[in-house]
Motif scaffolding. Structure first.
Motif, PDB file in Angstrom:
ATOM      1  N   UNK A  58       0.502  -0.923  -0.359  1.00 31.48           N
ATOM      2  CA  UNK A  58      -0.250   0.168   0.040  1.00 31.48           C
ATOM      3  C   UNK A  58       0.999   0.699  -0.322  1.00 31.48           C
ATOM      4  N   UNK A  59       1.477   0.991   0.375  1.00 33.45           N
ATOM      5  CA  UNK A  59       2.359   2.937   0.905  1.00 33.45           C
ATOM      6  C   UNK A  59       3.896   2.579  -0.462  1.00 33.45           C
ATOM      7  N   UNK A  60       4.140   1.697  -1.127  1.00 39.56           N
ATOM      8  CA  UNK A  60       4.902   1.271  -2.290  1.00 39.56           C
ATOM      9  C   UNK A  60       3.571   2.266  -3.659  1.00 39.56           C
ATOM     10  N   UNK A  61       2.797   2.187  -3.163  1.00 44.42           N
ATOM     11  CA  UNK A  61       1.146   2.168  -4.445  1.00 44.42           C
ATOM     12  C   UNK A  61       1.333   4.252  -4.188  1.00 44.42           C
ATOM     13  N   UNK A  62       1.063   4.332  -3.352  1.00 50.48           N
ATOM     14  CA  UNK A  62       0.175   5.630  -2.448  1.00 50.48           C
ATOM     15  C   UNK A  62       0.846   6.493  -2.109  1.00 50.48           C
ATOM     16  N   UNK A  63       2.121   6.394  -1.905  1.00 48.02           N
ATOM     17  CA  UNK A  63       3.536   7.584  -1.361  1.00 48.02           C
ATOM     18  C   UNK A  63       4.362   7.586  -1.960  1.00 48.02           C
ATOM     19  N   UNK A  64       5.233   8.438  -2.003  1.00 46.63           N
ATOM     20  CA  UNK A  64       6.632   8.581  -2.477  1.00 46.63           C
ATOM     21  C   UNK A  64       7.390   9.170  -1.716  1.00 46.63           C
ATOM     22  N   UNK A  65       8.841   9.329  -1.867  1.00 47.13           N
ATOM     23  CA  UNK A  65       9.524  10.105  -1.363  1.00 47.13           C
ATOM     24  C   UNK A  65       9.460  11.608  -1.476  1.00 47.13           C
ATOM     25  N   UNK A  66       9.635  12.498  -0.777  1.00 48.72           N
ATOM     26  CA  UNK A  66       9.685  13.728  -1.316  1.00 48.72           C
ATOM     27  C   UNK A  66      11.362  14.604  -0.962  1.00 48.72           C
ATOM     28  N   UNK A  67      12.009  14.896  -1.297  1.00 47.47           N
ATOM     29  CA  UNK A  67      13.277  14.898  -1.733  1.00 47.47           C
ATOM     30  C   UNK A  67      13.857  16.526  -2.542  1.00 47.47           C
ATOM     31  N   UNK A  68      14.555  17.595  -1.648  1.00 52.03           N
ATOM     32  CA  UNK A  68      14.457  18.907  -2.437  1.00 52.03           C
ATOM     33  C   UNK A  68      16.082  19.023  -2.266  1.00 52.03           C
ATOM     34  N   UNK A  69      16.572  19.162  -2.919  1.00 52.39           N
ATOM     35  CA  UNK A  69      17.798  19.319  -2.456  1.00 52.39           C
ATOM     36  C   UNK A  69      18.507  20.936  -1.760  1.00 52.39           C
ATOM     37  N   UNK A  70      17.183  21.815  -2.729  1.00 53.62           N
ATOM     38  CA  UNK A  70      17.793  23.134  -2.183  1.00 53.62           C
ATOM     39  C   UNK A  70      16.842  23.246  -0.782  1.00 53.62           C
ATOM     40  N   UNK A  71      16.316  22.495  -0.100  1.00 55.86           N
ATOM     41  CA  UNK A  71      15.854  22.437   1.529  1.00 55.86           C
ATOM     42  C   UNK A  71      16.118  23.633   2.376  1.00 55.86           C
ATOM     43  N   UNK A  72      17.564  23.208   2.846  1.00 61.60           N
ATOM     44  CA  UNK A  72      18.086  24.124   4.403  1.00 61.60           C
ATOM     45  C   UNK A  72      17.993  25.476   3.340  1.00 61.60           C
ATOM     46  N   UNK A  73      18.488  25.510   2.308  1.00 61.05           N
ATOM     47  CA  UNK A  73      18.216  27.828   2.028  1.00 61.05           C
ATOM     48  C   UNK A  73      17.098  27.840   2.005  1.00 61.05           C
ATOM     49  N   UNK A  74      16.162  27.187   1.904  1.00 67.27           N
ATOM     50  CA  UNK A  74      14.565  27.820   1.601  1.00 67.27           C
ATOM     51  C   UNK A  74      14.314  27.996   2.974  1.00 67.27           C
ATOM     52  N   UNK A  75      14.418  26.973   3.876  1.00 74.85           N
ATOM     53  CA  UNK A  75      13.887  26.552   5.195  1.00 74.85           C
ATOM     54  C   UNK A  75      14.755  27.800   5.988  1.00 74.85           C
TER      55      UNK A  75
END
Length: 375
Positions: A58-75
């Protein structure tokens, strides 16, 4: 799969769901394990009885990994600024699609404030416009042999037309026959698009990275020989000169096929030191100088230069103000360009219409572009 672990996200999965999920996967073993059935509460409030294998599916089918290379700068930017007024300052003049991109961008960044990797429901990651463009891509791919050979990342650049698909017909028609400037041409991934969409236009392509430039020059040898494409192994900026282009191996290792691990010194990522640098020195000119020296009539300026876009804009003000080309500017690399570039351009009283679109279907927080065209 280990990137999924250790994240508690209310927007994606509850604490109990996370605990169940961690029974299924761990850093050393990504195989599904069959165990006794457990009651699992789903995001919609329903409760089902699944063993861990069923829950993992179920997790594989309905969820995805969210990754953002520039996250730290935005945060860091979002913590240091009062974001309410900044967001409101971005909204005037934007259409419904643009506002949805802006809202989803902020929601995803809020979700990532817990961690730089998290699970998000697939239906939430992409906007309605993205899903519409994916349907369009799939339909085009069925009968297009080139798209069938390309990944979604590159193929959707063609079908999304680098975000230019929503230009008014008269505006798009006015570009063809005028000169096009491609700042950050990479390996020429937009040359096919621009040559197809604007066949009468000459392209001036700038790529400072010698490795990328070699690929570009080889793949488009015929177009360069015909003078329809002019390629320059140099950069564009605010003033003429020479800058050091930094290449950070630790960052590049995340995706060695990409070009976005290059930064001019003033845009070097936090934590990167000169000892990490394997970059090169590059010559820089301004768009205004290029236009004046070659007597260009510019119809379109595209920029995708890993956060250096505001510098190039300031070196192109005379061209923008006097020739009023269409602008297609990547705004996802830094918070300064995402939140501040549109208000800056509006302060010039250009009488432009602005839109936020996506140039390709790569990732939910990547490839957002600011499209501007004269009214």
């Amino acid at each position: 799969m280990q990137n999924y672990l250790g994240v508690t996200m209310a927007i994606a999965i509850s604490e109990q769901q996370r605990a169940n999920f961690m029974k299924v996967f761990n850093a050393d073993n990504t195989k599904t394990k069959k165990t006794d059935p457990n009651e699992v509460a789903l995001p919609d409030g329903s409760v089902v009885t699944w063993n861990d294998a069923e829950y993992g599916d179920y997790i594989r089918q309905n969820f995805s990994v969210l990754y953002f290379l520039f996250q730290d700068h935005f945060a860091q930017y979002r913590l240091a600024h009062a974001m309410g007024p900044i967001i409101e300052n971005l909204k005037p003049g934007l259409d419904k699609v643009s506002l949805e991109y802006l809202e989803r961008h902020e929601q995803l960044l809020d979700a990532m404030s817990v961690a730089n990797h998290c699970l998000i429901e697939k239906n939430f990651t992409w906007t309605a416009e993205d899903q519409k463009r994916k349907t369009h891509y799939d339909a085009c791919k069925e009968n297009n042999s080139l798209l069938q050979k390309l990944s979604l990342d590159y193929g959707s650049i063609m079908t999304n037309e680098y975000g230019l698909y929503d230009l008014p017909e008269a505006v798009a028609k006015n570009i063809d026959g005028k000169d096009i400037i491609d700042a950050g041409a990479f390996i020429g991934d937009n040359i096919w698009l621009f040559r197809t969409k604007f066949p009468q236009s000459h392209l001036y392509c700038f790529e400072p990275d010698p490795r990328n430039f070699k690929y570009l020059s080889t793949m488009f040898e015929d177009e360069i020989a015909s003078s329809m494409v002019k390629a320059f192994n140099m950069g564009l900026g605010e003033t003429k000169g020479n800058l050091h282009l930094s290449r950070i191996p630790e960052i590049e290792s995340a995706n060695p096929s990409s070009s976005f691990f290059y930064y001019f010194d003033q845009d070097r990522p936090d934590g990167a030191t000169s000892a990490d640098d394997t970059g090169v020195d590059v010559d820089i000119i301004t768009i205004d100088d290029l236009v004046a020296q070659n007597e260009l009539q510019v119809g379109l300026i595209k920029m995708d230069v890993e956060g250096f876009e505001p510098h190039i804009v300031r070196g192109a003000l005379n061209t923008i103000q006097n020739q009023r080309p269409v602008l297609a500017i990547s705004i996802y690399h830094t918070p300064e360009e995402f939140y501040e570039l549109k208000p800056y351009l509006e302060s010039l009283c250009l009488n432009y219409q602005f839109q936020i679109r996506r140039n390709s279907l790569c990732a939910p927080l990547l490839d957002l572009v600011l499209i501007g065209y004269p009214l």
